[in-house]
Motif scaffolding. Sequence first.
Motif, PDB file in Angstrom:
ATOM      1  N   ALA A   1       0.884  -1.292   0.069  1.00  0.00           N
ATOM      2  CA  ALA A   1       0.235   0.024  -0.287  1.00  0.00           C
ATOM      3  C   ALA A   1       0.628   1.630   0.136  1.00  0.00           C
ATOM      4  O   ALA A   1       1.023   2.095  -0.365  1.00  0.00           O
ATOM      5  CB  ALA A   1      -1.024   0.229   1.265  1.00  0.00           C
ATOM      6  N   VAL A   2       2.611   1.124   0.879  1.00  0.00           N
ATOM      7  CA  VAL A   2       2.745   2.879   1.271  1.00  0.00           C
ATOM      8  C   VAL A   2       3.056   3.205  -0.241  1.00  0.00           C
ATOM      9  O   VAL A   2       3.696   3.632  -0.879  1.00  0.00           O
ATOM     10  CB  VAL A   2       3.812   2.222   2.072  1.00  0.00           C
ATOM     11  N   ALA A   3       3.523   1.647  -0.505  1.00  0.00           N
ATOM     12  CA  ALA A   3       4.487   1.950  -2.137  1.00  0.00           C
ATOM     13  C   ALA A   3       3.831   2.194  -3.239  1.00  0.00           C
ATOM     14  O   ALA A   3       4.299   3.414  -4.333  1.00  0.00           O
ATOM     15  CB  ALA A   3       5.442   0.246  -2.757  1.00  0.00           C
ATOM     16  N   MET A   4       2.657   1.876  -3.371  1.00  0.00           N
ATOM     17  CA  MET A   4       1.313   1.942  -4.058  1.00  0.00           C
ATOM     18  C   MET A   4       0.805   4.241  -4.067  1.00  0.00           C
ATOM     19  O   MET A   4       1.062   4.540  -4.913  1.00  0.00           O
ATOM     20  CB  MET A   4       0.463   1.297  -4.270  1.00  0.00           C
ATOM     21  N   PHE A   5       1.056   4.109  -3.369  1.00  0.00           N
ATOM     22  CA  PHE A   5       0.263   5.888  -2.735  1.00  0.00           C
ATOM     23  C   PHE A   5       1.837   6.096  -3.293  1.00  0.00           C
ATOM     24  O   PHE A   5       1.590   7.597  -3.908  1.00  0.00           O
ATOM     25  CB  PHE A   5       0.744   5.420  -1.401  1.00  0.00           C
ATOM     26  N   ASP A   6       3.128   5.863  -3.102  1.00  0.00           N
ATOM     27  CA  ASP A   6       4.213   7.017  -3.167  1.00  0.00           C
ATOM     28  C   ASP A   6       4.734   6.777  -5.082  1.00  0.00           C
ATOM     29  O   ASP A   6       5.256   7.886  -5.093  1.00  0.00           O
ATOM     30  CB  ASP A   6       5.711   6.190  -2.340  1.00  0.00           C
ATOM     31  N   GLU A   7       3.984   6.024  -5.354  1.00  0.00           N
ATOM     32  CA  GLU A   7       4.540   5.865  -6.550  1.00  0.00           C
ATOM     33  C   GLU A   7       3.021   6.665  -7.440  1.00  0.00           C
ATOM     34  O   GLU A   7       3.252   7.829  -8.423  1.00  0.00           O
ATOM     35  CB  GLU A   7       3.996   4.847  -8.011  1.00  0.00           C
ATOM     36  N   ALA A   8       1.825   6.953  -6.930  1.00  0.00           N
ATOM     37  CA  ALA A   8       0.982   7.953  -6.827  1.00  0.00           C
ATOM     38  C   ALA A   8       1.120   9.122  -7.021  1.00  0.00           C
ATOM     39  O   ALA A   8       0.904  10.259  -7.530  1.00  0.00           O
ATOM     40  CB  ALA A   8      -0.381   7.112  -6.622  1.00  0.00           C
ATOM     41  N   LEU A   9       2.090   9.287  -5.560  1.00  0.00           N
ATOM     42  CA  LEU A   9       2.600  10.774  -5.559  1.00  0.00           C
ATOM     43  C   LEU A   9       3.754  11.568  -6.124  1.00  0.00           C
ATOM     44  O   LEU A   9       3.819  11.989  -6.863  1.00  0.00           O
ATOM     45  CB  LEU A   9       3.096  11.127  -4.321  1.00  0.00           C
ATOM     46  N   SER A  10       4.983  10.615  -5.952  1.00  0.00           N
ATOM     47  CA  SER A  10       5.493  10.856  -7.523  1.00  0.00           C
ATOM     48  C   SER A  10       4.626  10.802  -9.203  1.00  0.00           C
ATOM     49  O   SER A  10       5.605  12.008  -9.944  1.00  0.00           O
ATOM     50  CB  SER A  10       6.207   8.756  -8.270  1.00  0.00           C
ATOM     51  N   MET A  11       3.653  10.303  -9.727  1.00  0.00           N
ATOM     52  CA  MET A  11       3.394  10.878 -11.132  1.00  0.00           C
ATOM     53  C   MET A  11       1.894  11.600 -10.720  1.00  0.00           C
ATOM     54  O   MET A  11       2.674  12.155 -11.765  1.00  0.00           O
ATOM     55  CB  MET A  11       2.145   9.859 -11.078  1.00  0.00           C
TER      56      MET A  11
ATOM     57  N   THR B   1       5.225  16.595 -23.292  1.00  0.00           N
ATOM     58  CA  THR B   1       3.797  15.487 -23.811  1.00  0.00           C
ATOM     59  C   THR B   1       5.044  14.230 -23.240  1.00  0.00           C
ATOM     60  O   THR B   1       4.186  12.862 -23.485  1.00  0.00           O
ATOM     61  CB  THR B   1       3.450  15.058 -25.350  1.00  0.00           C
ATOM     62  N   ASP B   2       6.291  13.869 -23.979  1.00  0.00           N
ATOM     63  CA  ASP B   2       6.964  12.920 -24.164  1.00  0.00           C
ATOM     64  C   ASP B   2       7.054  12.434 -21.835  1.00  0.00           C
ATOM     65  O   ASP B   2       6.744  10.842 -21.772  1.00  0.00           O
ATOM     66  CB  ASP B   2       8.216  12.392 -24.459  1.00  0.00           C
ATOM     67  N   HIS B   3       6.753  13.473 -21.345  1.00  0.00           N
ATOM     68  CA  HIS B   3       6.864  13.377 -19.900  1.00  0.00           C
ATOM     69  C   HIS B   3       5.481  12.326 -19.374  1.00  0.00           C
ATOM     70  O   HIS B   3       4.978  11.329 -19.110  1.00  0.00           O
ATOM     71  CB  HIS B   3       7.125  14.087 -19.551  1.00  0.00           C
ATOM     72  N   ALA B   4       4.405  13.218 -20.376  1.00  0.00           N
ATOM     73  CA  ALA B   4       3.180  12.897 -20.262  1.00  0.00           C
ATOM     74  C   ALA B   4       3.012  11.178 -20.428  1.00  0.00           C
ATOM     75  O   ALA B   4       2.259  10.629 -20.030  1.00  0.00           O
ATOM     76  CB  ALA B   4       1.819  13.402 -21.103  1.00  0.00           C
ATOM     77  N   ARG B   5       3.519  10.832 -21.853  1.00  0.00           N
ATOM     78  CA  ARG B   5       2.630   8.989 -22.251  1.00  0.00           C
ATOM     79  C   ARG B   5       3.694   9.213 -21.327  1.00  0.00           C
ATOM     80  O   ARG B   5       2.828   6.970 -21.071  1.00  0.00           O
ATOM     81  CB  ARG B   5       3.444   9.155 -23.256  1.00  0.00           C
ATOM     82  N   ALA B   6       4.708   8.844 -20.515  1.00  0.00           N
ATOM     83  CA  ALA B   6       5.820   8.378 -19.465  1.00  0.00           C
ATOM     84  C   ALA B   6       4.569   7.479 -18.613  1.00  0.00           C
ATOM     85  O   ALA B   6       4.608   6.608 -17.807  1.00  0.00           O
ATOM     86  CB  ALA B   6       6.928   8.199 -19.160  1.00  0.00           C
ATOM     87  N   ILE B   7       4.240   8.841 -18.015  1.00  0.00           N
ATOM     88  CA  ILE B   7       3.258   8.506 -16.409  1.00  0.00           C
ATOM     89  C   ILE B   7       1.931   7.784 -16.745  1.00  0.00           C
ATOM     90  O   ILE B   7       1.948   7.448 -16.093  1.00  0.00           O
ATOM     91  CB  ILE B   7       2.663  10.212 -16.740  1.00  0.00           C
ATOM     92  N   ILE B   8       1.681   7.562 -17.960  1.00  0.00           N
ATOM     93  CA  ILE B   8       0.228   6.782 -18.553  1.00  0.00           C
ATOM     94  C   ILE B   8       0.808   5.530 -18.452  1.00  0.00           C
ATOM     95  O   ILE B   8       0.171   4.571 -17.737  1.00  0.00           O
ATOM     96  CB  ILE B   8       0.029   6.986 -20.027  1.00  0.00           C
ATOM     97  N   LYS B   9       2.075   5.094 -18.793  1.00  0.00           N
ATOM     98  CA  LYS B   9       2.415   3.405 -18.400  1.00  0.00           C
ATOM     99  C   LYS B   9       2.942   3.326 -17.367  1.00  0.00           C
ATOM    100  O   LYS B   9       2.890   1.975 -16.715  1.00  0.00           O
ATOM    101  CB  LYS B   9       3.388   3.518 -19.373  1.00  0.00           C
ATOM    102  N   ARG B  10       2.817   4.934 -15.892  1.00  0.00           N
ATOM    103  CA  ARG B  10       3.142   4.208 -14.984  1.00  0.00           C
ATOM    104  C   ARG B  10       1.763   3.328 -14.367  1.00  0.00           C
ATOM    105  O   ARG B  10       1.602   2.810 -12.920  1.00  0.00           O
ATOM    106  CB  ARG B  10       4.074   5.000 -13.661  1.00  0.00           C
TER     107      ARG B  10
END
Length: 229
Positions: A121-131, A144-153
């Motif tokens: 749960a914490v790893a998930m929350f941290d990744e959401a915050l980072s995204m 937009t390249d950065h935005a596309r990379a975020i979608i994949k995460r």
Amino acid sequence: MMNHIDVELSDLRVKLMEMWDLVEYQLQSGREAMLTADHELAGKVLKLGKKVNNFDVKIDRMCENLLALYTPVAVDLRLVLATLKINANLERIGDTAEGISMYVQNRNIPFSPEMLEITKAVAMFDEALSMFHDCRTAYKANDTDHARAIIKRDKMLNKIYRKSDSIIAEFMRNNPDSILEGLALLSIIKKVERVGDQITNIAEEIIFYQDAKVVKHKSKKKNKDNGNQ
């Protein structure tokens, strides 16, 4: 010298960044409150909801005025339309952070470290915050390249969410006194998964206004096609 519409668009982006910062603070505080069972911090997140809603209304109004007064075209029009949608998603992320904080307020002790560990749960929350943070960077830089990379995460969040049901059910079977705690954590995990979806929506809007490409539903369609093979 900037013309009138450029000045208005610049003001709009500044206002959206202010709202973004506020919602990011809500999310970070929601995570902190979840880990420490800090009722005071959870209460602060809930109180900020009113401020976020005021931003939401103000930004909507700014967009409506821009459309009415300047009839923007091309990239300017797309920026206003994208801002309307980003604004709505930011407001929803703020609501989600408030929902998490409400679960925290109903608990007197922090979540069991073991349960947090096995659910990720914490790893998930941290990744959401980072995204969320990286999405802000992409918006500011029109990247937009950065935005596309975020979608994949977002896949990582979905994966953790899909497994959480059975992991928590198993934990509750072995620890019958942890049922309320397990259900609360499951609800929080679902909320963090929603945040991932909302961040994905924002990233899609960045691509739309920069590249005039609609990427919404594309990946979902691809997944369906793969599933039918």
